[in-house]
Write a protein that holds these residues in place. Sequence first.
Motif, PDB file in Angstrom:
ATOM      1  N   GLU A  54       0.885  -1.170   0.000  1.00 32.59           N
ATOM      2  CA  GLU A  54       0.000   0.000   0.000  1.00 32.59           C
ATOM      3  C   GLU A  54       0.920   1.216   0.000  1.00 32.59           C
ATOM      4  O   GLU A  54       1.748   1.366   0.903  1.00 32.59           O
ATOM      5  N   CYS A  55       0.778   2.069  -1.006  1.00 39.04           N
ATOM      6  CA  CYS A  55       1.679   3.212  -1.157  1.00 39.04           C
ATOM      7  C   CYS A  55       0.894   4.515  -1.209  1.00 39.04           C
ATOM      8  O   CYS A  55      -0.271   4.539  -1.592  1.00 39.04           O
ATOM      9  N   THR A  56       1.565   5.594  -0.842  1.00 36.12           N
ATOM     10  CA  THR A  56       0.945   6.915  -0.904  1.00 36.12           C
ATOM     11  C   THR A  56       1.030   7.505  -2.303  1.00 36.12           C
ATOM     12  O   THR A  56       0.453   8.555  -2.565  1.00 36.12           O
ATOM     13  N   GLU A  57       1.764   6.843  -3.208  1.00 35.36           N
ATOM     14  CA  GLU A  57       1.925   7.290  -4.595  1.00 35.36           C
ATOM     15  C   GLU A  57       2.107   6.074  -5.485  1.00 35.36           C
ATOM     16  O   GLU A  57       2.337   4.973  -4.994  1.00 35.36           O
ATOM     17  N   ILE A  58       2.042   6.262  -6.804  1.00 41.82           N
ATOM     18  CA  ILE A  58       2.169   5.122  -7.719  1.00 41.82           C
ATOM     19  C   ILE A  58       3.603   4.651  -7.901  1.00 41.82           C
ATOM     20  O   ILE A  58       3.829   3.543  -8.340  1.00 41.82           O
ATOM     21  N   TYR A  59       4.587   5.469  -7.551  1.00 41.21           N
ATOM     22  CA  TYR A  59       5.989   5.165  -7.852  1.00 41.21           C
ATOM     23  C   TYR A  59       6.656   4.242  -6.849  1.00 41.21           C
ATOM     24  O   TYR A  59       7.738   3.742  -7.100  1.00 41.21           O
ATOM     25  N   ALA A  60       6.081   4.018  -5.715  1.00 39.94           N
ATOM     26  CA  ALA A  60       6.619   3.114  -4.687  1.00 39.94           C
ATOM     27  C   ALA A  60       8.040   3.497  -4.292  1.00 39.94           C
ATOM     28  O   ALA A  60       8.916   2.649  -4.159  1.00 39.94           O
ATOM     29  N   THR A  75      10.073   4.662   1.653  1.00 37.23           N
ATOM     30  CA  THR A  75       9.260   5.239   2.743  1.00 37.23           C
ATOM     31  C   THR A  75       7.810   5.508   2.362  1.00 37.23           C
ATOM     32  O   THR A  75       7.006   5.792   3.231  1.00 37.23           O
ATOM     33  N   THR A  76       7.445   5.415   1.083  1.00 38.50           N
ATOM     34  CA  THR A  76       6.072   5.733   0.687  1.00 38.50           C
ATOM     35  C   THR A  76       5.140   4.527   0.724  1.00 38.50           C
ATOM     36  O   THR A  76       3.957   4.662   0.441  1.00 38.50           O
ATOM     37  N   CYS A  77       5.662   3.346   1.056  1.00 34.47           N
ATOM     38  CA  CYS A  77       4.852   2.128   1.037  1.00 34.47           C
ATOM     39  C   CYS A  77       4.907   1.394   2.375  1.00 34.47           C
ATOM     40  O   CYS A  77       5.835   1.567   3.151  1.00 34.47           O
ATOM     41  N   ARG A  78       3.890   0.582   2.573  1.00 33.08           N
ATOM     42  CA  ARG A  78       3.839  -0.296   3.746  1.00 33.08           C
ATOM     43  C   ARG A  78       3.215  -1.617   3.295  1.00 33.08           C
ATOM     44  O   ARG A  78       2.642  -1.711   2.193  1.00 33.08           O
ATOM     45  N   ALA A  79       3.276  -2.623   4.132  1.00 33.90           N
ATOM     46  CA  ALA A  79       2.707  -3.931   3.807  1.00 33.90           C
ATOM     47  C   ALA A  79       1.208  -3.810   3.542  1.00 33.90           C
ATOM     48  O   ALA A  79       0.514  -3.011   4.179  1.00 33.90           O
ATOM     49  N   SER A  80       0.714  -4.604   2.622  1.00 29.97           N
ATOM     50  CA  SER A  80      -0.699  -4.586   2.272  1.00 29.97           C
ATOM     51  C   SER A  80      -1.582  -5.068   3.413  1.00 29.97           C
ATOM     52  O   SER A  80      -1.248  -6.013   4.116  1.00 29.97           O
ATOM     53  N   THR A  81      -2.710  -4.400   3.576  1.00 26.33           N
ATOM     54  CA  THR A  81      -3.740  -4.850   4.521  1.00 26.33           C
ATOM     55  C   THR A  81      -4.981  -5.334   3.771  1.00 26.33           C
ATOM     56  O   THR A  81      -6.024  -5.560   4.379  1.00 26.33           O
ATOM     57  N   TYR A  82      -4.858  -5.492   2.436  1.00 22.02           N
ATOM     58  CA  TYR A  82      -5.982  -5.930   1.623  1.00 22.02           C
ATOM     59  C   TYR A  82      -6.487  -7.279   2.118  1.00 22.02           C
ATOM     60  O   TYR A  82      -5.721  -8.195   2.373  1.00 22.02           O
ATOM     61  N   GLY A  83      -7.781  -7.388   2.286  1.00 22.50           N
ATOM     62  CA  GLY A  83      -8.388  -8.607   2.800  1.00 22.50           C
ATOM     63  C   GLY A  83      -8.538  -8.593   4.306  1.00 22.50           C
ATOM     64  O   GLY A  83      -9.326  -9.341   4.855  1.00 22.50           O
ATOM     65  N   ALA A  84      -7.776  -7.738   4.985  1.00 22.50           N
ATOM     66  CA  ALA A  84      -7.850  -7.649   6.441  1.00 22.50           C
ATOM     67  C   ALA A  84      -8.508  -6.353   6.900  1.00 22.50           C
ATOM     68  O   ALA A  84      -9.157  -6.317   7.936  1.00 22.50           O
ATOM     69  N   GLN A  85      -8.329  -5.271   6.126  1.00 24.92           N
ATOM     70  CA  GLN A  85      -8.905  -3.969   6.484  1.00 24.92           C
ATOM     71  C   GLN A  85      -9.518  -3.326   5.250  1.00 24.92           C
ATOM     72  O   GLN A  85      -8.943  -3.371   4.163  1.00 24.92           O
ATOM     73  N   LYS A  86     -10.676  -2.709   5.435  1.00 22.33           N
ATOM     74  CA  LYS A  86     -11.313  -1.978   4.340  1.00 22.33           C
ATOM     75  C   LYS A  86     -10.724  -0.575   4.280  1.00 22.33           C
ATOM     76  O   LYS A  86     -10.683   0.129   5.280  1.00 22.33           O
ATOM     77  N   ARG A  87     -10.243  -0.216   3.090  1.00 24.01           N
ATOM     78  CA  ARG A  87      -9.646   1.099   2.851  1.00 24.01           C
ATOM     79  C   ARG A  87      -9.969   1.525   1.433  1.00 24.01           C
ATOM     80  O   ARG A  87     -10.274   0.707   0.580  1.00 24.01           O
ATOM     81  N   SER A  88      -9.832   2.804   1.173  1.00 24.05           N
ATOM     82  CA  SER A  88      -9.956   3.309  -0.182  1.00 24.05           C
ATOM     83  C   SER A  88      -8.677   2.941  -0.931  1.00 24.05           C
ATOM     84  O   SER A  88      -7.576   3.279  -0.492  1.00 24.05           O
ATOM     85  N   ARG A  89      -8.818   2.204  -2.069  1.00 24.68           N
ATOM     86  CA  ARG A  89      -7.657   1.689  -2.794  1.00 24.68           C
ATOM     87  C   ARG A  89      -7.780   1.890  -4.300  1.00 24.68           C
ATOM     88  O   ARG A  89      -8.867   1.821  -4.857  1.00 24.68           O
TER      89      ARG A  89
END
Length: 133
Positions: free
Chosen positions: A76-82, A85-99
């Motif tokens: 999960e990143c704050t921008e498309i370029y990854a 420091t702009t990314c963290r481990a995915s929470t997809y499937g565990a937490q609902k977020r705007s993606r």
Amino acid sequence: MNLAHPTIALLCLAALTAQAQYVKGNEAVRILPGGSKRIETPPTTHALLPKPCAAASPGCLGGGWRMVETPEGLMECTEIYARPTTCRASTYGAQKRSRLWIVKTGGQWMHCSYPDLNQDCVSTKSLPSPAVQ
């Protein structure tokens, strides 16, 4: 098969979640002979980029998280370029977020509202439409 058994149900759910954590047909992910992966992220060359907004910073999420395949896996990143420091481990499937899902198809970088190349994908040069997932 008895899906009422908690262990079997959890294993099935884990398998479905793991399968959904990538976008089938994403040209940015290539499987090489021997099974290793080659991952491409959107290029930053010739782009005027603002200072990176750290994934740990609470004020960085205009438009939701960008889901980007990286050599470290789906992030999960704050921008498309990854960038670092702009990314963290995915929470997809565990937490609902705007993606938004950042993918490469037909040689073009796109963002999709869902992890599916056939649903709501537009050029990364266009305004995105994130979906809560």
